[in-house]
Design an enzyme around this catalytic site. Structure first.
Site, mmCIF file in Angstrom:
data_model
loop_
_atom_site.group_PDB
_atom_site.id
_atom_site.type_symbol
_atom_site.label_atom_id
_atom_site.label_comp_id
_atom_site.label_asym_id
_atom_site.label_seq_id
_atom_site.Cartn_x
_atom_site.Cartn_y
_atom_site.Cartn_z
ATOM 1 N N TRP A 104 0.834 -1.217 0.000
ATOM 2 C CA TRP A 104 0.000 0.000 0.000
ATOM 3 C C TRP A 104 0.853 1.245 0.000
ATOM 4 C CZ3 TRP A 104 -4.140 -1.417 -2.059
ATOM 5 C CH2 TRP A 104 -4.750 -2.631 -1.729
ATOM 6 N N ASP A 173 -1.957 6.592 5.915
ATOM 7 C CA ASP A 173 -2.988 5.658 5.447
ATOM 8 C C ASP A 173 -3.286 4.737 6.634
ATOM 9 O OD1 ASP A 173 -4.500 3.624 4.392
ATOM 10 O OD2 ASP A 173 -3.058 3.091 2.807
ATOM 11 N N LYS A 197 -12.566 -1.886 6.417
ATOM 12 C CA LYS A 197 -11.812 -2.736 7.332
ATOM 13 C C LYS A 197 -12.256 -2.513 8.774
ATOM 14 C CE LYS A 197 -8.513 -3.356 3.862
ATOM 15 N NZ LYS A 197 -7.762 -2.573 2.900
HETATM 16 C C1 LIG Z 1 -7.161 -2.185 1.829
HETATM 17 C C2 LIG Z 1 -6.145 -1.124 1.912
HETATM 18 C C3 LIG Z 1 -6.035 -0.127 0.918
HETATM 19 C C4 LIG Z 1 -6.895 -0.122 -0.315
HETATM 20 O O1 LIG Z 1 -8.132 0.357 0.014
HETATM 21 P P1 LIG Z 1 -9.263 0.638 -1.092
HETATM 22 O O2 LIG Z 1 -10.326 1.283 -0.243
HETATM 23 O O3 LIG Z 1 -9.639 -0.690 -1.650
HETATM 24 O O4 LIG Z 1 -8.703 1.557 -2.099
HETATM 25 C C5 LIG Z 1 -5.095 0.852 1.099
HETATM 26 N N1 LIG Z 1 -4.309 0.895 2.185
HETATM 27 C C6 LIG Z 1 -4.381 -0.044 3.155
HETATM 28 C C7 LIG Z 1 -3.474 0.042 4.339
HETATM 29 C C8 LIG Z 1 -5.300 -1.074 3.041
HETATM 30 O O5 LIG Z 1 -5.365 -2.014 4.004
#
Ligand SMILES: *Cc1c(COP(=O)(O)O)cnc(C)c1O
Length: 362
Positions: A104, A173, A197
């Site tokens: 990511w 993030d 999540k």
């Molecule tokens: C799942 C995830 C993403 C991607 O997320 P989307 O909403 O599918 O774009 C980005 N960063 C992390 C840390 C993730 O776990």
């Protein structure tokens, strides 16, 4: 546990609190006596105003945001934020630091570079296949911001504490660990998290941005890609993802009122992770893939002695009512994602299964 519900260890979309699902079910046909489904409400109605305002207010309270930050809801997932962050915050002649701790982070770096932005990788754990969180590195003094991934969903590593970047605002993030433990917002300029999540269902990304960072957003950016558009319209410049925002509101209500806030949540998460890592560390059958001091409390990644046993493990787990234990397709192995809504009971069920499986196959 409801008769037909299983223990869900999916990485995202992931388990939700049962009481949230039940409240959604209740309001699905008739939301608070409106005679309409929650999915049929106008986003310009008082009903929806109450939903989104409650979600924002709870976020402010839970994270102690004060009045320095905006709370925004944006579509496009965390993946759109990889582009929106540099588009909005990084201008000609400026550069930003990124820390590379896995897929990511790499995607965030890639999007910034696609936009022609100047990016420096200040630290990386690529040398050991992203099995640890970097220590002892320094930031570029004039970096406009420093970006990191707080929890690495795929490799199972997590920042236990955040690096000191001085006056450089951190941008994080936090898709897979937002609201999992108390945090000090002071070092942060912006955090973002895809909801599917730890926060709700797919379709919306929460962005928390320090108000002063809205000041220099390029006027030429399309409206839908400017943070200021969302900030000045309470995230309702156009039709927002109403249902996803509603689910987030209910998860935040659950976190505040049922769990009792971030201290309580963190204690539960610590206990759940410890339960699994204890099994992994005993007996020599399982092997954790992350270095001990970098282990994630959200995504527990581990290997078995061989791939045949790994697929048998996943298959047998499913037979025993446990779903989602396959590692990410890019790395293989096994992974148990134990986000906020995953119950202690589910984790203990998995730990028992792991012990039984190890003695039968070790
Ligand atoms: C799942 C995830 C993403 C991607 O997320 P989307 O909403 O599918 O774009 C980005 N960063 C992390 C840390 C993730 O776990």
């Amino acid at each position: 546990m409801k008769e037909n519900r299983i223990y869900n260890f999916n990485a995202g979309p992931a388990a939700l609190p049962l009481c949230v699902l039940e409240e959604i079910q209740d309001s699905f046909l008739n939301f608070r006596g409106s005679g309409m489904s929650v999915t049929e409400l106008s986003h310009r109605s008082k009903w929806f105003d109450d939903i989104i305002n409650d979600a924002v207010d709870r976020t402010r309270r839970i994270l102690n945001l004060g009045d320095k930050f905006h709370v925004l809801f944006i579509q496009g997932g965390a993946s759109l934020q990889f582009a929106m962050v540099p588009m909005n915050l990084l201008h000609a002649g400026q550069s930003a630091d990124y820390i590379n701790t896995g897929t990511w982070s790499q995607n965030a770096i890639k999007e910034a570079r696609l936009l022609g932005k100047s990016i420096k990788v200040a630290a990386s754990s690529e040398d050991k296949d992203f099995t640890y969180i970097p220590k002892n590195f320094s930031f570029t003094p004039d970096a406009r911001y420093a970006h990191l991934t707080s929890n690495n969903t795929i490799k199972g590593t997590q920042w236990a504490s955040f690096p000191d970047a001085g006056n450089i605002p951190l941008v994080a993030d936090m898709s897979s660990d937002i609201f999992s433990k108390p945090m000090d917002m002071k070092p942060f300029g912006l955090i973002y998290a895809g909801a599917q999540k730890n926060l709700g269902i797919a379709g919306v990304c929460m962005v928390i941005i320090r108000k002063d960072l809205l000041e220099n957003i390029p006027a030429t950016l399309p409206s839908m890609l400017k943070y200021s558009t969302y900030a000045s319209s309470n995230s309702m410049y156009n039709t927002p993802p109403c249902f996803a925002i509603y689910a987030t509101q209910l998860v935040l209500k659950w976190l505040e009122e049922t769990v009792g806030g971030l201290d309580k949540m963190a204690e539960l998460n610590r206990k759940k992770a410890q339960t699994l890592y204890r099994v992994i560390d005993s007996g020599g059958f399982y092997r954790g893939t992350a270095e001990a001091d970098s282990r994630s409390r959200m995504n527990v990644t581990f290997r078995l002695p061989n791939e045949t046993l790994e697929s048998l493990f996943v298959k047998e787990a499913l037979k025993n009512g446990m779903e989602g234990l396959t590692g990410h397709r890019s790395v293989g192995g096994c992974r148990a994602s134990i986000y906020n809504p995953t119950t202690v009971q589910a984790v203990e069920g998995l730990a028992d299964f792991m012990k039984t499986f190890a003695s039968a196959n070790g």
